[in-house]
Design an enzyme around this catalytic site. Structure first.
Site, mmCIF file in Angstrom:
data_model
loop_
_atom_site.group_PDB
_atom_site.id
_atom_site.type_symbol
_atom_site.label_atom_id
_atom_site.label_comp_id
_atom_site.label_asym_id
_atom_site.label_seq_id
_atom_site.Cartn_x
_atom_site.Cartn_y
_atom_site.Cartn_z
ATOM 1 N N GLU A 66 0.856 -0.584 -5.153
ATOM 2 C CA GLU A 66 -0.129 0.470 -5.373
ATOM 3 C C GLU A 66 0.677 1.748 -5.588
ATOM 4 O OE1 GLU A 66 -3.634 3.142 -3.355
ATOM 5 O OE2 GLU A 66 -1.875 2.496 -2.261
ATOM 6 N N ASP B 166 0.824 -1.206 0.000
ATOM 7 C CA ASP B 166 0.000 0.000 0.000
ATOM 8 C C ASP B 166 0.861 1.260 0.000
ATOM 9 O OD1 ASP B 166 -2.706 1.299 0.499
ATOM 10 O OD2 ASP B 166 -1.595 2.027 2.235
#
Length: 631
Positions: free
Chosen positions: A358, A305
């Protein structure tokens, strides 16, 4: 005799240790011998372990600092036992700071809102040896990959109560398997104090959240999904951590895990702290956390993330609010080194495990080898494709002819990285509405648009990711305090979308042209991209070997077009494999009666062409099946 060897200390301080989860923290010894405790707190004046066995008495079990200058305090407590709750009571040498801290390396945690750590064993009888041995072929660049993203607490509940990991394993495996997804991706299940953070404010980097059960319950979850042929990817969050006092923040009265300077150590978007990636002990902590889930929980990959926020020192900051690197640039060189080390260690130690970034910027080489200057990820989320696609489909069809480029631009850069095409949780929260309600028009057109968009997504080069609820066109946006609106599955229009997703996944698995060359330009060829007036595009998907070329045609206005001619490279039959406007999916049923013959009528620069009936708001898949038998 402690579990910490001199070699462990060396690698810990060097920033290369990847197995600290096996040594640091509270770790049970042989039966009846208690537990060994160790914690990194170099600026502490005193550290003790307090817990259930000593009545939380800070004087009962003091730890002692190692003499090697590592900053690690340690000791053995014979009375400590499996399941006991504990914390480290840390008194700093500075500012009179003292606090009870959860174990950064805890294997298990109390059920929130309690914040203690638990002594735990990770014994488990795994049954997935065959899966683990063969999984490399399931995540190869040429393999089909369709990921179902799930938030464990709000996928489905039992009378309003969380499903535990074991219940979730069976229900989720049934659902994902029936729809043909190859992988499940869990939003963070690392322990987190605030449920509303969805797991992205992590405090327990080695502990699955107790909200859904024990570590063994989570092992069962992974083991069961493997038995059903489904891989498990975890969302992992190295970009920031929360400021809760029991956590990593200000751990020993100093900025130990985070940068001291707010221009480097505070995340303005998430109101949280940023790891000091240049500190070797922190680097070892993060590397060990990531690989812990791959080793002890048999997870098949990590979706990392917030990579963009890690890479740029000026991320979400104004001029004067950030500190340049040693070369005067905005790149976070220490974060780059951490990510490269993470990917190299993952691929070295855990063959078949994938890492997915991401990353929302144009940083070069995110999914390219470290040896060539890349970050080393296997794949990267294609955020540009996602934004452009949703923006295009949000336009009323009458005006789409002015925005054709939003549909076609992604192919300019489609092979610069190894892309995953995501329709994730971020697109269905904070007032954005569901994917269905982003579509324009009346109720029929909304569903038709959504089906056409899903068809375009599965036809486009790249692996696929869909957030839970989108598979049956949930009408309301995601709410983490509830569950999906499962009753919609019985409504015809919603059931039609779910049937389409099932068939798209089946097509994706069975047609090599739709997955073998996802990351290579040789697998894609435009046929028609400039008919903006009709809002039609057509392209070929090709396999690495063989002649099973697919033709994909998207017709994105609510008008049926008959006799629409599209150039094709081969004579013979072009079999209609899937039509998002089929009556079975809730469409109008306009189609091509199973297939069309190619004619020696040149079009789009090709020697043959087919005359098609294009349904309104649709995506069609055709497969070349050879020469028509003239008899």
């Amino acid at each position: 005799m402690t579990p910490i060897a001199e070699q462990d200390i060396h690698f810990f301080r060097e920033g290369t240790h990847t197995r600290l989860g096996d040594t640091l923290g509270g770790r049970l010894l042989a039966a009846g011998q208690g537990a060994h405790f160790s914690v990194w707190a170099p600026n502490a004046e005193a550290v003790s372990v307090v817990g259930d066995w000593n009545g939380w008495d800070g004087s009962a079990d003091p730890l002692r600092p190692r003499a090697d200058g590592s900053g690690i305090w340690e000791g053995t407590v014979s009375r400590a036992a499996h399941g006991d709750v504990y914390k480290f009571r840390v008194r700093s040498r500075f500012h009179g700071y003292a606090a009870d801290k959860a174990d950064p390396y805890a294997l298990c945690a109390e059920l929130p809102p309690a914040t203690g750590s638990r002594l735990w064993s990770l014994d488990f009888a795994w049954t997935d040896a065959e899966w683990m041995a063969d999984r490399s072929v399931r995540v190869a660049a040429e393999a089909p990959m369709s990921i179902y993203e799930v938030h464990a607490g709000s996928w489905r509940r039992n009378d309003g109560v969380f499903m535990n990991y074991r219940e979730l394993a069976h229900a989720l495996a049934d659902h994902a398997s029936a729809l043909g997804f190859t992988h499940v991706e869990l939003m963070p299940v690392t322990e987190h104090p605030f449920y509303g953070s969805w797991g992205y404010q992590t405090t327990g980097y080695f502990a699955p959240t107790a909200r859904y059960g024990s570590p063994q319950d989570f092992m069962y979850f992974v083991d069961h999904l493997h038995s059903r042929g489904i891989g498990v990817i975890l969302d992992w969050v190295p970009a920031h951590f929360p400021t809760d006092e029991h956590g990593l923040q200000y751990f020993d009265g100093t900025h130990l895990y985070e940068h001291a300077d707010q221009r480097q150590g505070f995340h303005p978007e998430w109101n949280s702290s940023i790891f000091n990636y240049g500190r070797n002990e922190v680097k070892s902590f993060l590397l060990s956390s990531a690989l812990f889930w791959l080793r002890h929980y048999h997870c098949d990959g990590l979706r990392v993330d917030g990579v963009a926020s890690m890479l740029y020192l000026d991320y979400a900051r104004q001029p004067g609010e950030w500190i340049p690197n040693r070369h005067g640039g905005r790149e976070n060189l220490e974060a780059v080194a951490l990510l490269q080390a993470l990917n190299q260690a993952t691929h070295r130690d855990h063959p078949g495990a994938v890492t997915i970034a991401e990353e929302s910027t144009a940083w070069p080489g995110v999914s390219r080898d470290v040896e060539g200057g890349g970050l080393g990820f296997d794949m990267k989320w294609n955020m540009g494709w996602m934004h452009d696609t949703l923006a295009y489909f949000a336009h009323e069809p009458l005006y789409r002819k002015y925005h054709q480029g939003q549909l076609t631009f992604s192919m300019v850069y489609a092979f610069n990285e190894n892309f995953v095409l995501p329709f994730s949780h971020d697109e269905v929260v904070y007032g954005k509405g569901s994917v269905l309600t982003k579509m324009p028009g009346d109720d029929w057109q909304q569903f038709a648009n959504l089906r056409a968009m899903y068809g375009y997504m599965w036809a486009h080069p790249g692996k696929k990711l869909m957030f839970m609820g989108s598979e049956f066109a949930q009408r309301s946006e995601w709410a983490h305090e509830g569950q999906l609106d499962w009753a919609l599955q019985s409504a015809p229009a919603h059931a039609g979308v779910q049937a389409l997703v099932r068939d798209l996944n089946r097509l994706h698995r069975h047609e090599p042209a739709l997955h073998q060359l996802d990351f290579e330009a040789e697998g894609f060829e435009w046929v028609a991209m400039d008919d903006a007036d009709a809002s039609v595009i057509a392209f070929l998907r090709k396999p690495r070997t063989g002649t099973t070329t697919l033709l994909v045609v998207c017709s994105l206005t609510p008008v049926a077009r008959h006799g629409y001619r599209v150039g094709v490279p081969h004579a013979g039959t072009w079999r209609e494999l899937l039509n998002t406007d089929a009556a079975d999916y809730g469409g109008s049923g306009v189609g091509n009666f199973g297939g069309v013959p190619a004619e020696a009528n040149p079009a789009h620069g090709r020697p043959y062409s087919v005359s098609l009936s294009l349904p309104p708001l649709s995506t069609l898949f055709f497969r070349h099946e050879g020469i028509i038998d003239a008899t």
